[in-house]
Write a protein that holds these residues in place. Structure first.
Motif, PDB file in Angstrom:
ATOM      1  N   THR A 106       0.850  -1.180   0.000  1.00 46.98           N
ATOM      2  CA  THR A 106       0.000   0.000   0.000  1.00 46.98           C
ATOM      3  C   THR A 106       0.888   1.233   0.000  1.00 46.98           C
ATOM      4  O   THR A 106       2.092   1.119   0.208  1.00 46.98           O
ATOM      5  N   ARG A 107       0.306   2.363  -0.242  1.00 47.33           N
ATOM      6  CA  ARG A 107       1.106   3.597  -0.238  1.00 47.33           C
ATOM      7  C   ARG A 107       1.571   3.886   1.180  1.00 47.33           C
ATOM      8  O   ARG A 107       0.798   3.801   2.129  1.00 47.33           O
ATOM      9  N   GLY A 108       2.848   4.238   1.303  1.00 47.24           N
ATOM     10  CA  GLY A 108       3.452   4.448   2.603  1.00 47.24           C
ATOM     11  C   GLY A 108       3.441   5.895   3.048  1.00 47.24           C
ATOM     12  O   GLY A 108       3.194   6.814   2.262  1.00 47.24           O
ATOM     13  N   PRO A 109       3.746   6.129   4.320  1.00 45.90           N
ATOM     14  CA  PRO A 109       3.709   7.483   4.882  1.00 45.90           C
ATOM     15  C   PRO A 109       4.810   8.416   4.384  1.00 45.90           C
ATOM     16  O   PRO A 109       4.724   9.623   4.606  1.00 45.90           O
ATOM     17  N   LEU A 110       5.839   7.902   3.709  1.00 48.68           N
ATOM     18  CA  LEU A 110       6.860   8.794   3.154  1.00 48.68           C
ATOM     19  C   LEU A 110       6.280   9.728   2.089  1.00 48.68           C
ATOM     20  O   LEU A 110       6.836  10.793   1.823  1.00 48.68           O
ATOM     21  N   THR A 111       5.175   9.317   1.475  1.00 51.21           N
ATOM     22  CA  THR A 111       4.447  10.174   0.534  1.00 51.21           C
ATOM     23  C   THR A 111       3.016  10.294   1.057  1.00 51.21           C
ATOM     24  O   THR A 111       2.130   9.556   0.634  1.00 51.21           O
ATOM     25  N   PRO A 112       2.798  11.216   1.998  1.00 47.49           N
ATOM     26  CA  PRO A 112       1.528  11.295   2.739  1.00 47.49           C
ATOM     27  C   PRO A 112       0.299  11.457   1.854  1.00 47.49           C
ATOM     28  O   PRO A 112       0.336  12.136   0.826  1.00 47.49           O
ATOM     29  N   PHE A 128      -2.049  -6.578  10.678  1.00 48.35           N
ATOM     30  CA  PHE A 128      -0.865  -6.467   9.841  1.00 48.35           C
ATOM     31  C   PHE A 128       0.195  -5.648  10.575  1.00 48.35           C
ATOM     32  O   PHE A 128      -0.124  -4.765  11.368  1.00 48.35           O
ATOM     33  N   SER A 129       1.448  -5.936  10.267  1.00 51.40           N
ATOM     34  CA  SER A 129       2.578  -5.163  10.772  1.00 51.40           C
ATOM     35  C   SER A 129       3.333  -4.575   9.596  1.00 51.40           C
ATOM     36  O   SER A 129       3.390  -5.181   8.520  1.00 51.40           O
ATOM     37  N   LYS A 130       3.930  -3.406   9.816  1.00 48.03           N
ATOM     38  CA  LYS A 130       4.757  -2.799   8.779  1.00 48.03           C
ATOM     39  C   LYS A 130       6.042  -3.608   8.651  1.00 48.03           C
ATOM     40  O   LYS A 130       6.721  -3.853   9.639  1.00 48.03           O
ATOM     41  N   LEU A 131       6.372  -4.027   7.444  1.00 47.90           N
ATOM     42  CA  LEU A 131       7.600  -4.769   7.198  1.00 47.90           C
ATOM     43  C   LEU A 131       8.699  -3.813   6.728  1.00 47.90           C
ATOM     44  O   LEU A 131       9.750  -3.730   7.339  1.00 47.90           O
ATOM     45  N   PHE A 132       8.433  -3.079   5.630  1.00 47.00           N
ATOM     46  CA  PHE A 132       9.372  -2.053   5.180  1.00 47.00           C
ATOM     47  C   PHE A 132       8.685  -1.139   4.184  1.00 47.00           C
ATOM     48  O   PHE A 132       7.665  -1.476   3.600  1.00 47.00           O
ATOM     49  N   GLU A 133       9.283   0.035   4.006  1.00 51.46           N
ATOM     50  CA  GLU A 133       8.787   1.020   3.050  1.00 51.46           C
ATOM     51  C   GLU A 133       9.916   1.344   2.068  1.00 51.46           C
ATOM     52  O   GLU A 133      11.075   1.425   2.455  1.00 51.46           O
ATOM     53  N   THR A 134       9.549   1.540   0.814  1.00 50.86           N
ATOM     54  CA  THR A 134      10.554   1.823  -0.210  1.00 50.86           C
ATOM     55  C   THR A 134      10.024   2.846  -1.212  1.00 50.86           C
ATOM     56  O   THR A 134       8.823   2.876  -1.502  1.00 50.86           O
ATOM     57  N   LEU A 135      10.937   3.647  -1.723  1.00 50.37           N
ATOM     58  CA  LEU A 135      10.616   4.567  -2.809  1.00 50.37           C
ATOM     59  C   LEU A 135      11.048   3.989  -4.157  1.00 50.37           C
ATOM     60  O   LEU A 135      10.872   4.632  -5.191  1.00 50.37           O
ATOM     61  N   ASP A 136      11.588   2.789  -4.151  1.00 48.28           N
ATOM     62  CA  ASP A 136      12.123   2.180  -5.366  1.00 48.28           C
ATOM     63  C   ASP A 136      11.087   1.392  -6.172  1.00 48.28           C
ATOM     64  O   ASP A 136      11.260   1.197  -7.375  1.00 48.28           O
ATOM     65  N   LEU A 137      10.018   0.941  -5.549  1.00 48.56           N
ATOM     66  CA  LEU A 137       9.059   0.088  -6.242  1.00 48.56           C
ATOM     67  C   LEU A 137       8.163   0.889  -7.190  1.00 48.56           C
ATOM     68  O   LEU A 137       8.029   0.555  -8.365  1.00 48.56           O
ATOM     69  N   TRP A 138       7.539   1.947  -6.684  1.00 44.09           N
ATOM     70  CA  TRP A 138       6.590   2.740  -7.469  1.00 44.09           C
ATOM     71  C   TRP A 138       7.119   4.126  -7.801  1.00 44.09           C
ATOM     72  O   TRP A 138       6.434   4.896  -8.467  1.00 44.09           O
ATOM     73  N   GLY A 139       8.291   4.479  -7.311  1.00 42.58           N
ATOM     74  CA  GLY A 139       8.880   5.778  -7.606  1.00 42.58           C
ATOM     75  C   GLY A 139       8.841   6.717  -6.414  1.00 42.58           C
ATOM     76  O   GLY A 139       8.125   6.485  -5.442  1.00 42.58           O
ATOM     77  N   PRO A 140       9.625   7.790  -6.489  1.00 36.56           N
ATOM     78  CA  PRO A 140       9.799   8.688  -5.345  1.00 36.56           C
ATOM     79  C   PRO A 140       8.546   9.470  -4.959  1.00 36.56           C
ATOM     80  O   PRO A 140       8.461   9.969  -3.841  1.00 36.56           O
ATOM     81  N   GLU A 141       7.565   9.580  -5.842  1.00 34.06           N
ATOM     82  CA  GLU A 141       6.330  10.299  -5.505  1.00 34.06           C
ATOM     83  C   GLU A 141       5.279   9.382  -4.908  1.00 34.06           C
ATOM     84  O   GLU A 141       4.206   9.839  -4.510  1.00 34.06           O
TER      85      GLU A 141
END
Length: 152
Positions: A106-112, A128-141
Motif C-alpha cells: 500500500t502507499r506508505g507514509p513517506l508520501t503522505p 498487519f505489521s509494517k515490514l518495510f517502506e521503499t521509494l524504489d518500487l513505485w517511484g519517489p512520488e
C-alpha cells in the motif's frame, strides 16, 4: 451483506466500482489489471442489497505466502464491515491453502495521503505489521509500504 466467490458476471460491476475510487485507484492500466485478472486469481465480492460493494483478489507467490493483490470497497460502504468481510475471506483462503503469511503493498507514509492513512490504519487494526517502506518500487512520488500478517 455477504461475501461470495467472484463470478464472470461480476466483472462489469467491479470495473465500475474501482473506477469510482479515484483517490485510491487512479491508474487506469493498473485498474485494468486488477479487474482483468479477477477469476484468474482467487477472488471474491461482497454484496449488499443485491449490489457489489467490494471485491478482492489474492496472488499466491509460493506455498507459504499469499499477497492481498487488491481490495476495493465502494466509498459509501467504507466502515460498514465490507472490507473486514473480504479480508476474512482472504484469510480463510490462506488457511485452506496452508499459507503462513499474508502480505499487502500500500502507499506508505513517506508520501503522505489522507486516504492511504486510513487504509494503513485498517490494515494495522486487522493485525498487519509494517515490514518495510521503499521509494524504489513505485517511484519517489509514491512510496510502497509492505505490510505482513501471520495467519494462524
Amino acid at each position: 451483506m455477504h461475501v461470495r466467490n467472484f463470478q464472470e458476471a461480476d466483472r462489469a460491476a467491479c470495473w465500475e466500482l474501482i473506477s469510482s475510487l479515484t483517490d485510491w485507484f487512479g491508474h487506469i492500466e493498473t485498474n485494468k489489471d486488477y479487474v482483468g485478472t479477477l477469476g484468474e486469481r482467487p477472488a471474491a465480492v461482497v454484496e449488499a442489497d443485491g449490489e457489489i460493494v467490494g471485491f478482492t483478489s489474492i496472488e499466491q507467490h509460493d506455498s507459504n505466502s499469499l499477497e492481498l493483490y487488491v481490495i476495493a470497497v465502494r466509498q459509501d460502504h467504507h466502515r460498514s464491515g465490507a472490507g473486514t468481510m473480504l479480508l476474512n475471506w482472504v484469510e480463510d483462503y490462506c488457511r485452506r491453502e496452508g499459507a503462513r503469511f499474508l502480505h499487502v503493498k500500500t502507499r506508505g507514509p513517506l508520501t503522505p495521503d489522507p486516504g492511504y492513512e486510513r487504509t494503513r490504519q485498517f490494515y494495522l487494526a486487522k493485525g498487519f505489521s509494517k515490514l518495510f517502506e521503499t521509494l524504489d518500487l513505485w517511484g519517489p512520488e509514491d512510496s510502497a509500504l509492505i505490510m505482513i500478517k501471520t495467519i494462524e
